[in-house]
Design a protein around this motif. Sequence first.
Motif, PDB file in Angstrom:
ATOM      1  N   ASN A  50       0.842  -1.187   0.000  1.00  0.00           N
ATOM      2  CA  ASN A  50       0.000   0.000   0.000  1.00  0.00           C
ATOM      3  C   ASN A  50       0.878   1.238   0.000  1.00  0.00           C
ATOM      4  N   HIS A  64      -0.203   4.483  -0.283  1.00  0.00           N
ATOM      5  CA  HIS A  64      -0.848   5.749   0.100  1.00  0.00           C
ATOM      6  C   HIS A  64      -0.370   6.173   1.484  1.00  0.00           C
ATOM      7  N   SER A  78      -7.373   6.942   3.819  1.00  0.00           N
ATOM      8  CA  SER A  78      -7.704   7.034   2.392  1.00  0.00           C
ATOM      9  C   SER A  78      -8.500   5.818   1.923  1.00  0.00           C
ATOM     10  N   ASN A 127      -7.708   4.072  -0.486  1.00  0.00           N
ATOM     11  CA  ASN A 127      -6.730   3.048  -0.861  1.00  0.00           C
ATOM     12  C   ASN A 127      -6.612   1.973   0.223  1.00  0.00           C
ATOM     13  N   ILE A 137      -9.428  -0.340  -0.294  1.00  0.00           N
ATOM     14  CA  ILE A 137      -9.141  -1.184  -1.457  1.00  0.00           C
ATOM     15  C   ILE A 137      -8.208  -2.334  -1.060  1.00  0.00           C
ATOM     16  N   ALA A 138      -7.147  -2.010  -0.336  1.00  0.00           N
ATOM     17  CA  ALA A 138      -6.197  -3.039   0.093  1.00  0.00           C
ATOM     18  C   ALA A 138      -6.898  -4.083   0.956  1.00  0.00           C
ATOM     19  N   VAL A 144      -1.142  -1.025  -4.430  1.00  0.00           N
ATOM     20  CA  VAL A 144      -2.301  -0.140  -4.317  1.00  0.00           C
ATOM     21  C   VAL A 144      -1.767   1.267  -4.070  1.00  0.00           C
ATOM     22  N   HIS A 145      -2.141   2.193  -4.951  1.00  0.00           N
ATOM     23  CA  HIS A 145      -1.646   3.574  -4.785  1.00  0.00           C
ATOM     24  C   HIS A 145      -2.508   4.559  -5.555  1.00  0.00           C
ATOM     25  N   PRO A 146      -2.491   5.817  -5.128  1.00  0.00           N
ATOM     26  CA  PRO A 146      -3.176   6.861  -5.891  1.00  0.00           C
ATOM     27  C   PRO A 146      -2.254   7.392  -6.983  1.00  0.00           C
ATOM     28  N   THR A 152      -4.820   1.236  -9.007  1.00  0.00           N
ATOM     29  CA  THR A 152      -4.519   2.647  -8.819  1.00  0.00           C
ATOM     30  C   THR A 152      -5.782   3.492  -8.867  1.00  0.00           C
ATOM     31  N   THR A 153      -5.845   4.468  -7.968  1.00  0.00           N
ATOM     32  CA  THR A 153      -6.996   5.369  -7.920  1.00  0.00           C
ATOM     33  C   THR A 153      -6.669   6.669  -8.632  1.00  0.00           C
TER      34      THR A 153
END
Length: 192
Positions: free
Chosen positions: A8, A10, A15, A17, A20-21, A79-81, A127-128
């Motif tokens: 992760n 973020h 967040s 994210n 999501i994780a 997982v990241h923005p 990804t966001t």
Amino acid sequence: MKKIVIINGHPNKDSFNFGIAEAYRSGAIEAGAEVKEIVIRDLHFNPNLQFGYQKRIELEPDLVKAWEVIQWADHLVWVHPVWWGGFPALMKGFIDRLFLPGMAYKYRENSVWWDKLLKGKTAHIITTLDQPGWYYRLFFGRPSVNQLRKSILEYCGVKPVKVTYIGIIRNSKEEQRSKWLRKVKELGRKQK
């Protein structure tokens, strides 16, 4: 049993994210996978590759543990923005400090070629965005994905690398976010 690490990137624990994780982790565990997590924001390390590759900086204990988990895993889920077309600075520092010559890849003597030391692993980038995924691909050329997928993961031998775009986050409502979380949980179940 598939061994998965969720990384992760973020820096804000509040967040989307993190949701999501968790959704991916939940789905993967339901499907019988063994899952570990690396939450970059919780690691204690200097993200600055201070001397480039001229002088090696000793890895902090958290980076040593993170590298052991990456080596253990069959499948890496990032997982990241997307911020300014890229990923957060802390995530970049994590990669700079860990994906080093002799660890993730190895230059061949007197050659332009290199050995890919992470062969046999697969990855999925989730990804966001604050724009539609198609817009990010078409108009911006998806720089964060190109960097992480091609210039880092595939360069080190990780293949295939799948990508899932989630957005538009900024104005999304609870109903839409719930749909995204269900979608990510299903990705975890399929271990993709």
